[in-house]
Design a protein around this motif. Structure first.
Motif, PDB file in Angstrom:
ATOM      1  N   PRO A   1       0.826  -1.211   0.000  1.00 44.94           N
ATOM      2  CA  PRO A   1       0.000   0.000   0.000  1.00 44.94           C
ATOM      3  C   PRO A   1       0.862   1.263   0.000  1.00 44.94           C
ATOM      4  O   PRO A   1       2.034   1.240   0.360  1.00 44.94           O
ATOM      5  CB  PRO A   1      -0.801  -0.116   1.303  1.00 44.94           C
ATOM      6  CG  PRO A   1      -0.046  -1.072   2.155  1.00 44.94           C
ATOM      7  CD  PRO A   1       0.751  -1.955   1.248  1.00 44.94           C
ATOM      8  N   HIS A   2       0.251   2.350  -0.412  1.00 47.42           N
ATOM      9  CA  HIS A   2       0.943   3.638  -0.401  1.00 47.42           C
ATOM     10  C   HIS A   2       1.263   4.040   1.031  1.00 47.42           C
ATOM     11  O   HIS A   2       0.623   3.572   1.980  1.00 47.42           O
ATOM     12  CB  HIS A   2       0.082   4.699  -1.060  1.00 47.42           C
ATOM     13  CG  HIS A   2      -0.130   4.458  -2.519  1.00 47.42           C
ATOM     14  ND1 HIS A   2      -0.795   5.337  -3.321  1.00 47.42           N
ATOM     15  CD2 HIS A   2       0.227   3.431  -3.332  1.00 47.42           C
ATOM     16  CE1 HIS A   2      -0.836   4.884  -4.564  1.00 47.42           C
ATOM     17  NE2 HIS A   2      -0.235   3.715  -4.592  1.00 47.42           N
ATOM     18  N   SER A   3       2.260   4.903   1.171  1.00 49.59           N
ATOM     19  CA  SER A   3       2.687   5.391   2.478  1.00 49.59           C
ATOM     20  C   SER A   3       3.064   6.861   2.323  1.00 49.59           C
ATOM     21  O   SER A   3       3.041   7.393   1.214  1.00 49.59           O
ATOM     22  CB  SER A   3       3.888   4.579   2.972  1.00 49.59           C
ATOM     23  OG  SER A   3       5.055   4.958   2.264  1.00 49.59           O
ATOM     24  N   PRO A   4       3.467   7.504   3.412  1.00 47.68           N
ATOM     25  CA  PRO A   4       3.933   8.889   3.272  1.00 47.68           C
ATOM     26  C   PRO A   4       5.167   9.011   2.366  1.00 47.68           C
ATOM     27  O   PRO A   4       5.417  10.059   1.795  1.00 47.68           O
ATOM     28  CB  PRO A   4       4.291   9.297   4.703  1.00 47.68           C
ATOM     29  CG  PRO A   4       3.452   8.419   5.566  1.00 47.68           C
ATOM     30  CD  PRO A   4       3.359   7.107   4.824  1.00 47.68           C
ATOM     31  N   VAL A   5       5.932   7.923   2.208  1.00 42.62           N
ATOM     32  CA  VAL A   5       7.146   7.950   1.385  1.00 42.62           C
ATOM     33  C   VAL A   5       6.870   7.415  -0.020  1.00 42.62           C
ATOM     34  O   VAL A   5       7.273   8.011  -1.013  1.00 42.62           O
ATOM     35  CB  VAL A   5       8.269   7.122   2.062  1.00 42.62           C
ATOM     36  CG1 VAL A   5       9.499   7.025   1.170  1.00 42.62           C
ATOM     37  CG2 VAL A   5       8.627   7.717   3.415  1.00 42.62           C
TER      38      VAL A   5
END
Length: 149
Positions: free
Chosen positions: A34-38
């Motif tokens: 999944p997407h993350s802040p990075v």
């Protein structure tokens, strides 16, 4: 031009062949990572089974980095090289899978190099990347172990 290297290792019930096959499916990474802040996703025209020379783009908090599969040994390892367009950030990433009995040890070794103004923030880039590497390896292990039940 600061450079840092780190390795993260996990164990999975999947075979080494299954590990490398999952990593060769660059287009499918979004199904388990999944997407993350990075990390904000991967795009590109990589076929389902990547080969040496195939390219893609990772979208990150610091912009898009272009990636290329640089080495592949089926059932054993896959290597990538990534860099941003400005040449101020580059990564060399190596995944290696070794089966020992009922488990496979998967190691991800990443080398980060920063240049120019980004070199001043090298410790921040390294910290964020190491966090992301651990998150990626946990997600990979969960995806692989879910398929081996």
């Amino acid at each position: 031009m600061p450079t840092s290297t780190s390795t993260v290792t996990v164990e999975t019930r999947a075979s080494a062949e299954e590990v490398i096959a999952a990593l060769c499916d660059v287009r499918g990474w979004g199904s388990w990572l999944p997407h993350s802040p990075v990390y904000r996703g991967t795009s590109g025209a990589v076929p389902r089974a990547a080969a040496v020379g195939d390219t893609y783009a990772d979208h990150t908090v610091v912009g898009t980095v272009r990636g290329e599969v640089t080495r592949l040994e089926a059932g054993r390892l896959i290597e990538f090289r990534q860099a941003n367009r400005a040449g101020t950030l580059s990564f060399a990433i190596r995944y290696e899978a070794i089966s020992t009995g009922s488990v496979t040890r998967v190691s991800r070794t990443g080398q980060i190099t920063t240049r120019g103004l980004l070199a001043w923030g090298h410790p921040l880039v390294v910290g964020a990347t190491r966090w992301e590497n651990r998150r990626t390896m946990r997600a990979l292990r969960e995806r692989l172990d879910a398929g081996t039940r």
